[in-house]
Scaffold this motif. Sequence first.
Motif, PDB file in Angstrom:
ATOM      1  N   UNK A 243      35.949  99.324  20.024  1.00  0.00           N
ATOM      2  CA  UNK A 243      36.157  98.576  18.794  1.00  0.00           C
ATOM      3  C   UNK A 243      36.819  99.402  17.704  1.00  0.00           C
ATOM      4  N   UNK A 244      36.548 100.685  17.700  1.00  0.00           N
ATOM      5  CA  UNK A 244      36.942 101.518  16.569  1.00  0.00           C
ATOM      6  C   UNK A 244      38.456 101.581  16.396  1.00  0.00           C
ATOM      7  N   UNK A 245      39.185 101.774  17.465  1.00  0.00           N
ATOM      8  CA  UNK A 245      40.640 101.893  17.340  1.00  0.00           C
ATOM      9  C   UNK A 245      41.281 100.533  17.099  1.00  0.00           C
ATOM     10  N   UNK A 246      40.504  99.489  17.229  1.00  0.00           N
ATOM     11  CA  UNK A 246      41.046  98.135  17.084  1.00  0.00           C
ATOM     12  C   UNK A 246      40.443  97.413  15.888  1.00  0.00           C
ATOM     13  N   UNK A 247      40.003  98.173  14.869  1.00  0.00           N
ATOM     14  CA  UNK A 247      39.639  97.521  13.631  1.00  0.00           C
ATOM     15  C   UNK A 247      38.210  97.618  13.175  1.00  0.00           C
ATOM     16  N   UNK A 248      37.316  98.209  13.975  1.00  0.00           N
ATOM     17  CA  UNK A 248      35.946  98.373  13.491  1.00  0.00           C
ATOM     18  C   UNK A 248      35.794  99.748  12.830  1.00  0.00           C
ATOM     19  N   UNK A 249      34.694  99.891  12.089  1.00  0.00           N
ATOM     20  CA  UNK A 249      34.464 101.161  11.395  1.00  0.00           C
ATOM     21  C   UNK A 249      34.080 102.257  12.377  1.00  0.00           C
ATOM     22  N   UNK A 250      33.341 101.864  13.390  1.00  0.00           N
ATOM     23  CA  UNK A 250      32.860 102.849  14.359  1.00  0.00           C
ATOM     24  C   UNK A 250      31.844 102.203  15.274  1.00  0.00           C
ATOM     25  N   UNK A 251      32.311 101.398  16.194  1.00  0.00           N
ATOM     26  CA  UNK A 251      31.426 100.768  17.180  1.00  0.00           C
ATOM     27  C   UNK A 251      32.168 100.621  18.501  1.00  0.00           C
ATOM     28  N   UNK A 252      31.512 101.047  19.560  1.00  0.00           N
ATOM     29  CA  UNK A 252      31.984 100.857  20.919  1.00  0.00           C
ATOM     30  C   UNK A 252      30.853 100.241  21.720  1.00  0.00           C
ATOM     31  N   UNK A 253      31.186  99.290  22.558  1.00  0.00           N
ATOM     32  CA  UNK A 253      30.164  98.733  23.435  1.00  0.00           C
ATOM     33  C   UNK A 253      30.297  99.357  24.818  1.00  0.00           C
ATOM     34  N   UNK A 254      29.173  99.800  25.359  1.00  0.00           N
ATOM     35  CA  UNK A 254      29.150 100.314  26.729  1.00  0.00           C
ATOM     36  C   UNK A 254      28.539  99.221  27.603  1.00  0.00           C
ATOM     37  N   UNK A 255      29.315  98.751  28.573  1.00  0.00           N
ATOM     38  CA  UNK A 255      28.879  97.652  29.427  1.00  0.00           C
ATOM     39  C   UNK A 255      28.613  98.219  30.819  1.00  0.00           C
ATOM     40  N   UNK A 256      27.360  98.151  31.215  1.00  0.00           N
ATOM     41  CA  UNK A 256      26.905  98.762  32.468  1.00  0.00           C
ATOM     42  C   UNK A 256      26.587  97.633  33.437  1.00  0.00           C
ATOM     43  N   UNK A 257      27.371  97.530  34.484  1.00  0.00           N
ATOM     44  CA  UNK A 257      27.253  96.359  35.341  1.00  0.00           C
ATOM     45  C   UNK A 257      26.074  96.446  36.306  1.00  0.00           C
ATOM     46  N   UNK A 258      25.602  97.657  36.569  1.00  0.00           N
ATOM     47  CA  UNK A 258      24.419  97.819  37.400  1.00  0.00           C
ATOM     48  C   UNK A 258      23.208  98.022  36.489  1.00  0.00           C
ATOM     49  N   UNK A 259      22.370  97.018  36.334  1.00  0.00           N
ATOM     50  CA  UNK A 259      21.271  97.140  35.359  1.00  0.00           C
ATOM     51  C   UNK A 259      20.260  98.223  35.725  1.00  0.00           C
ATOM     52  N   UNK A 260      20.307  98.730  36.940  1.00  0.00           N
ATOM     53  CA  UNK A 260      19.373  99.804  37.301  1.00  0.00           C
ATOM     54  C   UNK A 260      19.673 101.100  36.537  1.00  0.00           C
ATOM     55  N   UNK A 261      20.875 101.190  35.998  1.00  0.00           N
ATOM     56  CA  UNK A 261      21.227 102.388  35.239  1.00  0.00           C
ATOM     57  C   UNK A 261      20.834 102.282  33.767  1.00  0.00           C
ATOM     58  N   UNK A 262      20.322 101.099  33.393  1.00  0.00           N
ATOM     59  CA  UNK A 262      20.142 100.829  31.966  1.00  0.00           C
ATOM     60  C   UNK A 262      19.171 101.801  31.300  1.00  0.00           C
ATOM     61  N   UNK A 263      18.001 101.981  31.911  1.00  0.00           N
ATOM     62  CA  UNK A 263      16.979 102.782  31.242  1.00  0.00           C
ATOM     63  C   UNK A 263      17.449 104.229  31.065  1.00  0.00           C
ATOM     64  N   UNK A 264      18.113 104.732  32.084  1.00  0.00           N
ATOM     65  CA  UNK A 264      18.616 106.102  31.955  1.00  0.00           C
ATOM     66  C   UNK A 264      19.593 106.209  30.786  1.00  0.00           C
ATOM     67  N   UNK A 265      20.470 105.218  30.683  1.00  0.00           N
ATOM     68  CA  UNK A 265      21.412 105.248  29.561  1.00  0.00           C
ATOM     69  C   UNK A 265      20.667 105.201  28.234  1.00  0.00           C
ATOM     70  N   UNK A 266      19.640 104.375  28.154  1.00  0.00           N
ATOM     71  CA  UNK A 266      18.898 104.262  26.882  1.00  0.00           C
ATOM     72  C   UNK A 266      18.277 105.591  26.474  1.00  0.00           C
ATOM     73  N   UNK A 267      17.667 106.245  27.449  1.00  0.00           N
ATOM     74  CA  UNK A 267      17.081 107.553  27.133  1.00  0.00           C
ATOM     75  C   UNK A 267      18.165 108.541  26.709  1.00  0.00           C
ATOM     76  N   UNK A 268      19.262 108.507  27.417  1.00  0.00           N
ATOM     77  CA  UNK A 268      20.321 109.470  27.086  1.00  0.00           C
ATOM     78  C   UNK A 268      20.935 109.172  25.711  1.00  0.00           C
ATOM     79  N   UNK A 269      21.060 107.900  25.388  1.00  0.00           N
ATOM     80  CA  UNK A 269      21.596 107.558  24.062  1.00  0.00           C
ATOM     81  C   UNK A 269      20.690 108.080  22.962  1.00  0.00           C
ATOM     82  N   UNK A 270      19.385 107.861  23.127  1.00  0.00           N
ATOM     83  CA  UNK A 270      18.439 108.307  22.102  1.00  0.00           C
ATOM     84  C   UNK A 270      18.471 109.839  22.016  1.00  0.00           C
ATOM     85  N   UNK A 271      18.400 110.492  23.162  1.00  0.00           N
ATOM     86  CA  UNK A 271      18.402 111.952  23.216  1.00  0.00           C
ATOM     87  C   UNK A 271      19.690 112.531  22.648  1.00  0.00           C
ATOM     88  N   UNK A 272      20.776 111.785  22.757  1.00  0.00           N
ATOM     89  CA  UNK A 272      22.049 112.213  22.187  1.00  0.00           C
ATOM     90  C   UNK A 272      22.160 111.893  20.710  1.00  0.00           C
TER      91      UNK A 272
END
Lengths: 347, 347, 347, 347
Positions: free
Chosen positions: D202-231
Amino acid sequence: MFFASDNSGPVPPQVLEAMARANQGHTSGYGSDALSLQVADRIRDLFEAPAAAVYLVPTGTAANSLALATLCPPYATVFCSPVAHIHEDECNAPEFYSGGAKLTLVKGGDRMTPEALRAAIEGEGNRGVHGPKRGPVSITQLTEKGNYYTLEELRALTAVAREYGLSVHLDGARFANAAVKLGVTPAEMSWKSGVDICVFGGTKNGLMGVEAVVIFDPELALEFEYRRKRGAHLFSKHRYLAAQMDAYLEGDLWKELAQKANARCDQLLQGLKGLGLTVHNDTHANMIFFEMPRAAHRRVLEAGAVYYPSGDLEGDDDELLTGRLVCDWSLQPADVSAFLDLLRDAA
Amino acid sequence: MFFASDNSGPVPPQVLEAMARANQGHTSGYGSDALSLQVADRIRDLFEAPAAAVYLVPTGTAANSLALATLCPPYATVFCSPVAHIHEDECNAPEFYSGGAKLTLVKGGDRMTPEALRAAIEGEGNRGVHGPKRGPVSITQLTEKGNYYTLEELRALTAVAREYGLSVHLDGARFANAAVKLGVTPAEMSWKSGVDICVFGGTKNGLMGVEAVVIFDPELALEFEYRRKRGAHLFSKHRYLAAQMDAYLEGDLWKELAQKANARCDQLLQGLKGLGLTVHNDTHANMIFFEMPRAAHRRVLEAGAVYYPSGDLEGDDDELLTGRLVCDWSLQPADVSAFLDLLRDAA
Amino acid sequence: MFFASDNSGPVPPQVLEAMARANQGHTSGYGSDALSLQVADRIRDLFEAPAAAVYLVPTGTAANSLALATLCPPYATVFCSPVAHIHEDECNAPEFYSGGAKLTLVKGGDRMTPEALRAAIEGEGNRGVHGPKRGPVSITQLTEKGNYYTLEELRALTAVAREYGLSVHLDGARFANAAVKLGVTPAEMSWKSGVDICVFGGTKNGLMGVEAVVIFDPELALEFEYRRKRGAHLFSKHRYLAAQMDAYLEGDLWKELAQKANARCDQLLQGLKGLGLTVHNDTHANMIFFEMPRAAHRRVLEAGAVYYPSGDLEGDDDELLTGRLVCDWSLQPADVSAFLDLLRDAA
Amino acid sequence: MFFASDNSGPVPPQVLEAMARANQGHTSGYGSDALSLQVADRIRDLFEAPAAAVYLVPTGTAANSLALATLCPPYATVFCSPVAHIHEDECNAPEFYSGGAKLTLVKGGDRMTPEALRAAIEGEGNRGVHGPKRGPVSITQLTEKGNYYTLEELRALTAVAREYGLSVHLDGARFANAAVKLGVTPAEMSWKSGVDICVFGGTKNGLMGVEAVVIFDPELALEFEYRRKRGAHLFSKHRYLAAQMDAYLEGDLWKELAQKANARCDQLLQGLKGLGLTVHNDTHANMIFFEMPRAAHRRVLEAGAVYYPSGDLEGDDDELLTGRLVCDWSLQPADVSAFLDLLRDAA
């Protein structure tokens, strides 16, 4: 009269002999040589675990850290005792190898109780992603204070882990001393009691520097292999690790060495009690803690004994300090007797 | 007829003897024993660097990774050859130990040129914080292709590093083979040529698994010590590392072993040329690359020789494949002759 | 009646207006635009620190973790309270950003005492490289329990750190609430009290997501910049962070917002006391803890109030649970009155 | 006349309006508010992926690094183009977030070919644990040079990944510009073409600073959530990220903005060709490269245009330099015309 640590003594002649025997001709490297493969088989046999993955590494810290990194993602936490070697003596190696996991200290002493473990687990799992994910439970057998868990106690701990779906790491730097003391088999003290990865220590029990990591779920094997290499713990001349471990297994030398160390510690215990000194741990194997006034410690240490007292030698002469005594396989009955004589004179 | 690697042969008897000598009685651990301290002094003497900090670690990957982590912050990049061991053969160990630094591959082959190194440095330093900070330059001597840098060539590279304020790491897994080949001293091939941290390899030249890391700036010593412990590479029974290194230094055994390996490689070179085979590298020491049709390789390998050809043995019989031959100290002139005979029959 | 957190309310209109004003035309990115530079200057002025390096990041966790990583090598440990946000609420972010450092929990509650801090430091520094190196001290002002340190108390802590040569990080997520409560200046509550890196929080005090990291030693600036970028916290459209902070500084809006939040909390305190309820912390600013029977909590929450009680709502009706109330700037006196009315009815 | 980057322009009024609308009352934090949940649903709808996990993060580097860390263990390597943003512009963030993984650069330019990708994968997988494990393939659409892959080209790449069992990350910082240019749907350009995790920029196309990460395998979701918070990328006031994305989705604003940017770039292309200037990429969307003598660049830049030429402005006047032009949504046809006029005068 060296009781400072069980990593201070020499290795038994069988170990050097095995290394010399292995020192013939050319072999392939990195654990693919025949001796290395054969030693892995022998450990699988010993642990009655034909599917287990077995790896040799040179230090206990490597064994523990690699095992924990295999079980614990970087956003999780390891549950362990406040005096666990992985917490107190490895300079952040578990944190390094796991990529930044935490250690959660289970309240109490060296021997975790199921209740305290449960409370620690409950305390970490209730903040969503704000706190770390619950990771493996790490148990040390013998503990860092020389105590053992009975199989029942061990199973009570792993049952708590299992209840929460957590895996279990066993720091077995003094696995042999515990197994011999309890009179149980390696299988009983590991996977039959709910352990997922077991460190079968050799270094503190007479090897130069070899620990076997026994992974009961072979699906974890490849990850461990990559992590071992990446951690720079894969030896090119792997045969010299394998030779040490081969000697250790041959004729159950590992038991014999541990029995010797434990016997010296029993001798110490009887002697200390005979002198009327207070001893902290009856569940000892090759490590024991006793109390004596500072001045007496000073006299004994000045007379040539080597061990660690719990405080400075300067200070109030009458204050009781705790001395830590660790026996290695190479100590002779006469060494213990001589030390007890010193104590008698000093006390 | 084992030419696959210089980590495949046995250790010389002096090494085992030194380990047996060290195997007496109790000592303190973790490098604080007398032998370990004395060996560090001997290395300082050998390198004519009285202030250097010297550490022993068991693998070359550990030596390189710990050295680089000491020189390179996690947000920087290491400059190295595209075939550098740290890039190709250490399974991300430098990235792991540095905490996520990059390796920037200097265009060209195994021997970096000052021009290519300069271009690589220039290419990384112009994007502010968007790209990594420029980090150390890592040079391998002998290179992974068996070639050496002359002192002049080495100094031309370190001069480029110096110009940009960058430090220099020398991967000296085959330091001895290079020094002997060039007829120069360790000091000349390290700090006198602009090297900041030098790995003085032992494993590929006859030890079981010991490398010395020589840090010429003692201010970096403590950081290295913490990183070594955290990496699980500090041996409790350090005396067995020290004993190996002690034997290696005694009577310049390290030179003698390298001379033997290099001599076998010279013998190979003459033989290969005598057979009319194309040889790639004249700047070899104990490693050499030669060309031969696939069918000939197949015949030689089936006859029992061991080395790595550059492709599958199945395929067009006439296609030229490159064979890599590495000599270790234990090969005898007769081994080389027998191998050359095989080649003659096969070619 | 939303007292669950000070991150739950809206932002004041001035913030949106400043963002709209900044939303004109094209600018350069990554903090090099005029507004970003100007805002950094304003913060330097506010902190009376003309040489300080100032950086904006979007979350408190980023601010803390980047600051700690700049101060703490991976083989060291951070000293903090057992309830520190960096320990309890950041999912291993400090461990991640530092590359695997530890947190050492200083015994006691949210407000560290100099004695307990000293004991914790002494407890970590006596095992050579076996334990972690002593790293920075991290202090939270307001603490996570809503309490403040007086300047004298703050200075007593930083003096202990200084005595051991350790640096000091201030987690100032609620810096404004504390400064306003104490009536002191940002300089007094940071570098004049021995703080090395101060997080000047905006998010909990009315911004959408901006924290300023103020680094008083400019030599650390470049490292922080690299770490911020590497942590993915450098905004390309940095002007929208800067605009928020600009509004926050304009006319001391940051003080005004904190005064409003604190005043609501004072109003709550008086009301709670008037109702005869036990209140835990008198040293509060915008956060307060009070006791009430479970049944009363249940009635109040069912009636629409939002806050966190210390236990499940199911259970013994008469058991006392602690409620945490946090006020943000946007609460009105009438909101507090309505909440107190609910409490009166429920109690 | 600002063509330096598509992160330099303002945000469209709808974005500020949506943020103002979201700025009402209190909400729960960390993405649990109604707007955040609703926006995730809208993205699942847009991608025709009802089971996908969707997360918002503030920067493209965060989106890429967290996605890669979720797909790539620390002992593996990511395959990407030599000019990939993850390699050139993120200061080791992927290495940091993955815990030390490598990037393997696929030979060639910005647009990977299946042949080169295959060769790169083959080149990494043949050294056992000595080299890294093969990890995910990372594709950038639009590439960093403004080029697109057709769906056929994209699928040819992901088919190679699939053949080796490797997952696929799509860096879609300019996803919208590519989708609009190709006239394809988000589903077609992501999971229907073999993408596992897609960054919907979104950021390069007009937003202030937002990107959506779309994960098609929901089994990866929790790991991503932990990593996002930890990051440190989990926003407490998540509604302001959600509001931006909500405006972006409303009435397909994301398409409209990309169409505007692309149209300005088409206008530029026609103009440049009309002036007889060489243009590098016909497969452009909102980024274009053209050649002009240095002196002409100098005149245009001095006249107020802003863009990056490929070399210093000082030097041989006649040497051809390449200029990079990037259009953002806010540029007007008149801006382009004025710029073309400048070029005409200068050339």
